[in-house]
Design a protein around this motif. Structure first.
Motif, mmCIF file in Angstrom:
data_model
loop_
_atom_site.group_PDB
_atom_site.id
_atom_site.type_symbol
_atom_site.label_atom_id
_atom_site.label_comp_id
_atom_site.label_asym_id
_atom_site.label_seq_id
_atom_site.Cartn_x
_atom_site.Cartn_y
_atom_site.Cartn_z
ATOM 1 N N PHE A 84 7.463 -2.937 2.820
ATOM 2 C CA PHE A 84 6.385 -3.589 2.916
ATOM 3 C C PHE A 84 4.926 -3.046 2.610
ATOM 4 O O PHE A 84 3.921 -3.531 2.284
ATOM 5 N N GLU A 85 4.847 -1.635 3.052
ATOM 6 C CA GLU A 85 3.753 -0.814 2.769
ATOM 7 C C GLU A 85 3.573 -0.609 1.356
ATOM 8 O O GLU A 85 2.509 -0.748 1.091
ATOM 9 N N GLU A 86 4.265 -0.817 0.467
ATOM 10 C CA GLU A 86 4.329 -0.787 -0.750
ATOM 11 C C GLU A 86 3.258 -1.981 -1.544
ATOM 12 O O GLU A 86 2.470 -1.834 -2.138
ATOM 13 N N LEU A 87 3.653 -2.998 -0.432
ATOM 14 C CA LEU A 87 2.769 -4.354 -1.111
ATOM 15 C C LEU A 87 1.341 -4.024 -0.573
ATOM 16 O O LEU A 87 0.290 -4.198 -1.420
ATOM 17 N N LEU A 88 1.007 -3.788 0.533
ATOM 18 C CA LEU A 88 -0.153 -3.446 1.077
ATOM 19 C C LEU A 88 -0.913 -2.354 0.304
ATOM 20 O O LEU A 88 -2.144 -2.754 -0.008
ATOM 21 N N ASP A 89 -0.298 -1.165 -0.011
ATOM 22 C CA ASP A 89 -0.944 -0.059 -0.882
ATOM 23 C C ASP A 89 -1.468 -0.641 -2.296
ATOM 24 O O ASP A 89 -1.904 -0.212 -3.012
ATOM 25 N N SER A 90 -0.541 -1.621 -2.724
ATOM 26 C CA SER A 90 -1.035 -2.151 -4.331
ATOM 27 C C SER A 90 -2.163 -3.212 -4.135
ATOM 28 O O SER A 90 -2.730 -3.185 -5.435
ATOM 29 N N LEU A 91 -2.712 -3.426 -3.028
ATOM 30 C CA LEU A 91 -3.978 -4.374 -3.139
ATOM 31 C C LEU A 91 -5.273 -3.652 -3.897
ATOM 32 O O LEU A 91 -5.917 -4.394 -4.670
ATOM 33 N N PRO A 92 -5.602 -2.171 -3.547
ATOM 34 C CA PRO A 92 -6.611 -1.873 -4.526
ATOM 35 C C PRO A 92 -6.192 -2.013 -6.084
ATOM 36 O O PRO A 92 -7.271 -2.374 -6.955
ATOM 37 N N GLU A 93 -5.119 -1.790 -6.409
ATOM 38 C CA GLU A 93 -4.767 -1.856 -7.816
ATOM 39 C C GLU A 93 -4.962 -3.258 -8.376
ATOM 40 O O GLU A 93 -5.701 -3.636 -9.352
ATOM 41 N N ILE A 94 -4.416 -4.275 -7.623
ATOM 42 C CA ILE A 94 -4.573 -5.551 -7.747
ATOM 43 C C ILE A 94 -6.046 -5.802 -8.066
ATOM 44 O O ILE A 94 -6.385 -6.548 -9.034
#
Length: 245
Positions: free
Chosen positions: A222-232
């Motif tokens: 789930f950390e992978e989702l959270l870490d993707s926010l800047p890219e999004i």
């Protein structure tokens, strides 16, 4: 929204429908769903034979992640949907399908909204991603094109996401799969296409509402989702600049 869950109006048939759907998925999901889903079911104390009471759910959720479930009349518009979730309020319908609708329903009912979503709302990092993704949507709520793209992220994660650690079999965390007996079997089978989680790939992939998905995206944590926010966020800003040219 001023809608309330009037618990006393549920009939014995309503409770029976919940019981049938609950029992069916509890037999079907072991070995397919992530362990955190079953842990979440215990934390919110769902009863197998009674429709959940939102007031009781919220007492448990708030102490775990700050989230609460709020009654909704059905599908709400994007602006209200994302505003509610950004404020840690998850909109859920208060009606449940009829006995003759056990296997097919055109729009989400309480079983999807509550059984599928609520157990995952006990996971702090999942909830942080969900709230921040919704806050990001509000920054672009005036652009239908951008909201359409961002909704793809929501769709392929929160609704139809799979979880797969290296060397392990895929497991379900998406609510749309968890609440569907047919798709919960298909999604983790050898027949489905399972992609590695990729912001660019998801933003470029339309989704299907009428039938099972043709492909899925797998996260490893789930950390992978959270870490993707800047890219999004970065991609959406670039898209907005392109649209405004």
């Amino acid at each position: 929204m001023t809608l309330v869950q009037n618990y006393s109006t549920y009939t014995e048939e309503n409770h029976k429908v919940w019981a049938i759907l609950f029992e069916r998925q509890m037999k079907n999901l072991p070995g397919k769903a992530i362990p955190e889903f079953f842990e979440g079911l215990q934390l919110v104390n769902f009863k197998p034979d009674r429709i959940p009471d939102f007031a009781e759910i919220n007492k448990r959720l708030k102490s775990l992640t700050g989230f609460e479930v709020v009654p909704a009349p059905g599908i709400v518009d994007d602006a209200l949907f994302f505003e509610l979730i950004a404020n840690k309020q998850f909109p859920a319908t208060v009606w449940i399908r009829k006995m003759e609708q056990l296997d097919y329903l055109e729009e989400p009912d309480m079983f999807h909204d509550v059984f599928g979503h609520v157990p995952l709302l006990t996971i702090p990092v999942y909830c942080e991603f969900l709230a921040k993704l919704s806050a990001l949507a509000l920054e672009h709520i005036d652009s239908p094109e951008i909201i359409d793209r961002l909704t793809r992220i929501y769709w392929y994660t929160i609704e139809f996401g799979l979880f797969r650690k290296p060397g392990s079999e895929a497991r379900i965390y998406g609510a749309g799969i968890l609440s569907s007996v047919g798709e919960s079997k298909l999604s983790v089978s050898a027949e489905s296409i399972k992609n590695k989680f990729s912001v660019a790939h998801i933003l470029d992939t339309g989704y299907i509402k009428e039938t099972f998905q043709s492909q899925y995206f797998c996260i490893s944590s789930f950390e992978e989702l959270l870490d993707s926010l800047p890219e999004i966020a970065k991609v959406l800003v670039a898209l907005r600049q392109e649209l405004e040219v």
